[in-house]
Design a protein around this motif. Sequence first.
Motif, PDB file in Angstrom:
ATOM      1  N   VAL A  33       0.873  -1.247  -0.097  1.00  0.00           N
ATOM      2  CA  VAL A  33       0.099   0.116   0.157  1.00  0.00           C
ATOM      3  C   VAL A  33       0.977   1.225   0.214  1.00  0.00           C
ATOM      4  CG1 VAL A  33      -1.685   1.212   1.424  1.00  0.00           C
ATOM      5  CG2 VAL A  33      -1.930  -1.213   1.315  1.00  0.00           C
ATOM      6  N   LEU A  34       0.432   2.206  -0.915  1.00  0.00           N
ATOM      7  CA  LEU A  34       1.356   3.372  -1.187  1.00  0.00           C
ATOM      8  C   LEU A  34       0.406   4.540  -0.545  1.00  0.00           C
ATOM      9  CD1 LEU A  34       2.651   2.686  -4.344  1.00  0.00           C
ATOM     10  CD2 LEU A  34       4.046   2.325  -2.114  1.00  0.00           C
ATOM     11  N   ALA A  35       0.934   5.647  -0.119  1.00  0.00           N
ATOM     12  CA  ALA A  35       0.134   6.586   0.198  1.00  0.00           C
ATOM     13  C   ALA A  35       0.904   8.356  -0.001  1.00  0.00           C
ATOM     14  CB  ALA A  35      -0.257   6.741   1.679  1.00  0.00           C
ATOM     15  N   ILE A  51      -3.392   4.373  -1.825  1.00  0.00           N
ATOM     16  CA  ILE A  51      -3.963   3.180  -2.886  1.00  0.00           C
ATOM     17  C   ILE A  51      -3.519   1.789  -2.651  1.00  0.00           C
ATOM     18  CG2 ILE A  51      -1.805   3.817  -4.465  1.00  0.00           C
ATOM     19  CD1 ILE A  51      -3.544   3.321  -6.765  1.00  0.00           C
ATOM     20  N   GLY A  52      -4.283   0.933  -2.679  1.00  0.00           N
ATOM     21  CA  GLY A  52      -3.936  -0.426  -2.408  1.00  0.00           C
ATOM     22  C   GLY A  52      -2.771  -1.198  -3.181  1.00  0.00           C
ATOM     23  N   SER A  53      -2.496  -2.292  -3.105  1.00  0.00           N
ATOM     24  CA  SER A  53      -1.544  -2.978  -3.864  1.00  0.00           C
ATOM     25  C   SER A  53      -2.420  -3.278  -5.111  1.00  0.00           C
ATOM     26  CB  SER A  53      -0.861  -4.194  -2.890  1.00  0.00           C
ATOM     27  OG  SER A  53      -1.814  -4.978  -2.644  1.00  0.00           O
ATOM     28  N   GLY A  54      -1.339  -3.756  -6.191  1.00  0.00           N
ATOM     29  CA  GLY A  54      -2.033  -4.355  -7.439  1.00  0.00           C
ATOM     30  C   GLY A  54      -2.519  -3.141  -7.936  1.00  0.00           C
ATOM     31  N   VAL A  55      -3.920  -3.207  -8.366  1.00  0.00           N
ATOM     32  CA  VAL A  55      -4.837  -2.304  -8.714  1.00  0.00           C
ATOM     33  C   VAL A  55      -5.861  -1.773  -7.858  1.00  0.00           C
ATOM     34  CG1 VAL A  55      -4.329  -2.614 -11.443  1.00  0.00           C
ATOM     35  CG2 VAL A  55      -6.139  -4.098 -10.065  1.00  0.00           C
ATOM     36  N   GLY A  56      -5.336  -1.742  -6.494  1.00  0.00           N
ATOM     37  CA  GLY A  56      -6.263  -1.824  -5.269  1.00  0.00           C
ATOM     38  C   GLY A  56      -6.878  -0.441  -5.270  1.00  0.00           C
ATOM     39  N   SER A  91      -0.823  24.242  -0.561  1.00  0.00           N
ATOM     40  CA  SER A  91       0.425  24.522  -0.139  1.00  0.00           C
ATOM     41  C   SER A  91       1.170  23.635   1.129  1.00  0.00           C
ATOM     42  CB  SER A  91       0.828  25.990  -0.124  1.00  0.00           C
ATOM     43  OG  SER A  91       0.238  26.536  -1.267  1.00  0.00           O
ATOM     44  N   ALA A  92       2.146  22.969   0.819  1.00  0.00           N
ATOM     45  CA  ALA A  92       2.612  22.023   1.864  1.00  0.00           C
ATOM     46  C   ALA A  92       3.891  21.198   0.986  1.00  0.00           C
ATOM     47  CB  ALA A  92       1.638  20.928   2.061  1.00  0.00           C
ATOM     48  N   VAL A  93       4.467  20.700   2.071  1.00  0.00           N
ATOM     49  CA  VAL A  93       5.607  19.494   1.442  1.00  0.00           C
ATOM     50  C   VAL A  93       4.567  18.421   1.348  1.00  0.00           C
ATOM     51  CG1 VAL A  93       7.552  18.432   2.221  1.00  0.00           C
ATOM     52  CG2 VAL A  93       7.264  20.680   2.730  1.00  0.00           C
ATOM     53  N   TYR A  94       4.872  17.527   0.315  1.00  0.00           N
ATOM     54  CA  TYR A  94       4.128  16.599  -0.022  1.00  0.00           C
ATOM     55  C   TYR A  94       5.161  15.307  -0.012  1.00  0.00           C
ATOM     56  CZ  TYR A  94       0.022  18.775  -1.283  1.00  0.00           C
ATOM     57  OH  TYR A  94      -1.156  19.618  -1.278  1.00  0.00           O
ATOM     58  N   TYR A  95       4.692  14.335   0.845  1.00  0.00           N
ATOM     59  CA  TYR A  95       5.586  13.138   1.327  1.00  0.00           C
ATOM     60  C   TYR A  95       5.070  11.754   0.768  1.00  0.00           C
ATOM     61  CZ  TYR A  95       7.535  16.359   4.578  1.00  0.00           C
ATOM     62  OH  TYR A  95       8.378  17.305   5.455  1.00  0.00           O
ATOM     63  N   CYS A  96       5.676  11.248  -0.082  1.00  0.00           N
ATOM     64  CA  CYS A  96       5.303   9.731  -0.662  1.00  0.00           C
ATOM     65  C   CYS A  96       5.640   8.616   0.588  1.00  0.00           C
ATOM     66  CB  CYS A  96       6.180   9.370  -2.062  1.00  0.00           C
ATOM     67  SG  CYS A  96       5.790   7.755  -2.473  1.00  0.00           S
ATOM     68  N   THR A  97       4.743   7.770   0.999  1.00  0.00           N
ATOM     69  CA  THR A  97       5.222   6.940   1.760  1.00  0.00           C
ATOM     70  C   THR A  97       4.707   5.499   1.466  1.00  0.00           C
ATOM     71  OG1 THR A  97       2.800   7.054   3.025  1.00  0.00           O
ATOM     72  CG2 THR A  97       4.375   8.579   3.530  1.00  0.00           C
ATOM     73  N   VAL A  98       5.345   4.558   2.022  1.00  0.00           N
ATOM     74  CA  VAL A  98       5.059   2.961   1.828  1.00  0.00           C
ATOM     75  C   VAL A  98       4.547   2.444   3.241  1.00  0.00           C
ATOM     76  CG1 VAL A  98       6.315   0.948   1.071  1.00  0.00           C
ATOM     77  CG2 VAL A  98       6.972   3.062   0.165  1.00  0.00           C
ATOM     78  N   SER A  99       3.581   1.703   2.822  1.00  0.00           N
ATOM     79  CA  SER A  99       2.998   1.381   4.082  1.00  0.00           C
ATOM     80  C   SER A  99       3.403  -0.100   4.458  1.00  0.00           C
ATOM     81  CB  SER A  99       1.353   1.057   4.091  1.00  0.00           C
ATOM     82  OG  SER A  99       0.760   0.362   5.066  1.00  0.00           O
ATOM     83  N   TYR A 100       3.461  -0.646   5.668  1.00  0.00           N
ATOM     84  CA  TYR A 100       3.998  -1.945   5.851  1.00  0.00           C
ATOM     85  C   TYR A 100       2.781  -3.067   5.579  1.00  0.00           C
ATOM     86  CZ  TYR A 100       1.352  -2.251  10.251  1.00  0.00           C
ATOM     87  OH  TYR A 100       0.208  -2.372  11.165  1.00  0.00           O
ATOM     88  N   ARG A 101       1.542  -2.331   5.298  1.00  0.00           N
ATOM     89  CA  ARG A 101       0.567  -3.140   4.825  1.00  0.00           C
ATOM     90  C   ARG A 101       0.423  -3.742   3.384  1.00  0.00           C
ATOM     91  NH1 ARG A 101      -3.129  -3.703   8.982  1.00  0.00           N
ATOM     92  NH2 ARG A 101      -2.964  -2.009  10.523  1.00  0.00           N
ATOM     93  N   TYR A 102      -0.129  -4.902   3.050  1.00  0.00           N
ATOM     94  CA  TYR A 102      -0.463  -5.433   1.886  1.00  0.00           C
ATOM     95  C   TYR A 102      -1.940  -5.567   1.467  1.00  0.00           C
ATOM     96  CZ  TYR A 102       4.339  -7.112   2.623  1.00  0.00           C
ATOM     97  OH  TYR A 102       5.686  -6.950   2.369  1.00  0.00           O
ATOM     98  N   GLY A 103      -2.403  -5.507   0.634  1.00  0.00           N
ATOM     99  CA  GLY A 103      -3.645  -5.738   0.186  1.00  0.00           C
ATOM    100  C   GLY A 103      -4.220  -4.813  -0.924  1.00  0.00           C
ATOM    101  N   LEU A 104      -5.613  -4.888  -1.088  1.00  0.00           N
ATOM    102  CA  LEU A 104      -6.382  -3.978  -2.171  1.00  0.00           C
ATOM    103  C   LEU A 104      -6.884  -2.897  -1.454  1.00  0.00           C
ATOM    104  CD1 LEU A 104      -8.310  -6.671  -4.118  1.00  0.00           C
ATOM    105  CD2 LEU A 104      -5.986  -5.817  -4.838  1.00  0.00           C
ATOM    106  N   GLY A 105      -6.936  -2.916  -0.303  1.00  0.00           N
ATOM    107  CA  GLY A 105      -7.606  -1.830   0.333  1.00  0.00           C
ATOM    108  C   GLY A 105      -6.502  -0.965   0.901  1.00  0.00           C
ATOM    109  N   CYS A 106      -6.748   0.184   1.480  1.00  0.00           N
ATOM    110  CA  CYS A 106      -5.570   1.355   2.181  1.00  0.00           C
ATOM    111  C   CYS A 106      -6.420   2.037   3.042  1.00  0.00           C
ATOM    112  CB  CYS A 106      -4.884   1.963   1.193  1.00  0.00           C
ATOM    113  SG  CYS A 106      -5.903   3.338   0.295  1.00  0.00           S
TER     114      CYS A 106
END
Length: 126
Positions: A33-35, A51-56, A91-106
Amino acid sequence: EVHVVESGGGLVQAGGSLKLSCAASGFTFGDRVLAWFRRAPGKEREGVSCIGSGVGGTMYADSVKGRFTISRDNAKNTVYLQMNSLKPEDSAVYYCTVSYRYGLGCSLDYYDMEHWGTGTLVTVSP
């Protein structure tokens, strides 16, 4: 070693658009999962979209719903955030993050996020 690198920030007028990109490596990209989070000066960190994994599935903060779109290209190990109808309050600093979770949901739970990029600055002028 995990690397998370954002790009695409900049200065834009209100009503304009920007597309942020985040290239990540060092893990099985398609599984996670990414955010996107953001932090504006003097404000709390805010979960923007995930966004969930795959085409989540996807999720958006109420403040950006209908204006922002998250997507991922697992072949390129890249996640995107298309931002339209931008407002000064975006306006802000935008951060990309990687969740430790897997799955279609987020979810936009800060405590789920395992890896963070260094951020890219978005400034929206009135």
